[in-house]
Design an enzyme around this catalytic site. Structure first.
Site, short mmCIF file in Angstrom:
data_model
loop_
_atom_site.label_atom_id
_atom_site.label_comp_id
_atom_site.label_asym_id
_atom_site.label_seq_id
_atom_site.Cartn_x
_atom_site.Cartn_y
_atom_site.Cartn_z
N ARG A 115 0.89 -1.18 0.00
CA ARG A 115 0.00 0.00 0.00
C ARG A 115 0.91 1.21 0.00
NH1 ARG A 115 -5.42 1.13 3.42
NH2 ARG A 115 -6.11 -0.19 1.70
N HIS A 142 -7.08 1.15 -6.70
CA HIS A 142 -7.32 0.20 -5.61
C HIS A 142 -7.95 -1.05 -6.25
CE1 HIS A 142 -7.69 -1.33 -1.70
NE2 HIS A 142 -8.54 -0.49 -1.15
N GLN A 145 -9.93 -3.73 -4.27
CA GLN A 145 -11.24 -3.25 -3.83
C GLN A 145 -12.26 -3.38 -4.96
OE1 GLN A 145 -12.15 -1.86 -0.64
NE2 GLN A 145 -14.12 -2.28 -1.56
N ASP A 238 -17.56 6.86 -1.44
CA ASP A 238 -16.28 6.69 -0.73
C ASP A 238 -16.01 8.02 0.00
OD1 ASP A 238 -13.71 5.94 0.07
OD2 ASP A 238 -12.77 6.35 -1.86
N CYS A 277 -16.65 1.39 0.18
CA CYS A 277 -15.46 0.54 0.36
C CYS A 277 -14.99 0.54 1.82
CB CYS A 277 -14.34 1.03 -0.55
SG CYS A 277 -13.87 2.74 -0.24
N ARG A 305 -13.82 -8.90 0.97
CA ARG A 305 -12.39 -8.61 0.74
C ARG A 305 -11.56 -9.86 1.08
NH1 ARG A 305 -10.24 -3.48 0.73
NH2 ARG A 305 -8.43 -4.59 -0.07
#
Ligand code: CP
Ligand code: NVA
Length: 318
Positions: A115, A142, A145, A238, A277, A305
């Site tokens: 990340r 991402h 995601q 988001d 998310c 996830r």
């Protein structure tokens, strides 16, 4: 052949479907946990632990709850192990190059998940790595995601054919970019409701152009959030202030009309599904009433996830 997952476009449509089918299978196995019905321990090991003795290095330059926990548990539950490496504890923080870090880690582990603040860092990591590199969020994309998001929609609706997602809020962030690229690749329509200032960048639309044409996907941008949610099957939002941004005050003011609230939902289909998310800033981009409401599948999305991570890891590392 060495394969990385740096942006959503590193997977073909066929590979995405392979990952979705694998996710479905792994999720079912995990939920059934019917070990007694399996013949012999070897079968259990082969089927339950496809990543036995594999290891994953996880480099984090930014905080995480879902990505960190789901990747770590995915590795453990598949028989492997994951190492959490905060970038501030690595020699990276004292000036060791990203390239040398990648070369070294490649001698120890079977995969690297990172990340990063700057997308350039993950491309550099991949350039010098001899094991697969997975983007666990960068400032631009991402992909893990977006794979979970589309898998979750497919799981709930049983088909992605003819569906329309409406994203409302910050139309120019990592989650929106990945949602656009993956939706376009799978032929799902996307409506983005955002102020002109927070519009998706032309460079991202350019990246998606071929998929949009090939898969006859409709991508539309609206400055009126009510128009954006009209006739959509999914309402997605988001945070307004992504990690690393400092202009919170201005953004909160300018994005306020794009809040996912009950009033906005009244312009959408009655059964429109609500997604986020996470982490959510309740009271900013989404109200309690909506995130906790009957149309919300936000925590099913968060759970997925874990299942999708397992499929990504099996696909890339096995
Ligand atoms: N959605 C997501 O990536 O969450 P985390 O930041 O908690 O990993
Ligand atoms: N756009 C958000 C996503 C968090 C998972 C951020 O970058 O902070």
């Amino acid at each position: 052949m060495l394969k990385h997952l740096l942006t959503d476009q590193d997977l073909s449509q066929e590979e995405i479907w392979k990952i979705f089918e694998l996710t479905k299978h792994l999720k079912k196995r995990f939920q059934d946990k019917d070990f007694d019905s399996l013949e012999g321990k070897q079968k259990i090991i082969e089927q339950e632990e496809p990543l036995r003795s594999k290891s994953l290095a996880m480099i984090f330059q930014k905080p995480s709850t879902r990505t960190r926990v789901s990747f770590e548990l995915a590795m453990t539950q598949l028989g492997g192990r994951a190492l959490y490496l905060s970038s501030s504890d690595l020699q990276l923080s004292r000036g060791e190059s990203i390239g040398d870090t990648a070369r070294t880690l490649s001698r120890y582990v079977d995969g690297i998940m990172a990340r990063v603040s700057n997308h350039q860092d993950i491309t550099e990591l991949a350039k010098s790595s001899s094991v697969p590199v997975i983007n666990g969020l960068s400032d631009s994309f991402h992909p893990c995601q977006a794979l979970t998001d589309l898998f979750t929609i497919w799981e709930k609706r049983r088909s992605l054919k003819g569906l329309t997602i409406s994203f409302v809020g910050d139309g120019n962030n990592n989650v929106t970019n990945s949602l656009l690229l993956t939706s376009a690749r799978l032929g799902v329509n996307l409506k983005i409701g955002c102020p002109e200032k927070y519009k998706i960048q032309g460079t991202i639309l350019d990246l998606a152009k071929d998929d949009i044409l090939k898969n006859k996907t409709k991508v539309e941008i609206f400055s009126d959030p009510r128009e954006a949610v009209k006739e959509a099957d999914v309402i997605y939002t988001d945070v307004w202030v992504s990690m690393g941004r400092t202009d919170e005050k201005e953004r909160v003011k300018e994005l306020a009309p794009f809040q996912a609230n009950q009033k906005l939902l009244s312009f959408a289909k009655k059964d429109a599904t609500v997604m986020h998310c996470l982490p959510a800033h309740r009271g900013q981009e989404i109200t309690d009433e909506v995130i906790d409401g009957p149309n919300s599948i936000v925590f099913d999305q968060a759970e997925n996830r874990l299942h999708v991570q397992k499929a990504i890891l099996t696909f890339l590392l096995k």
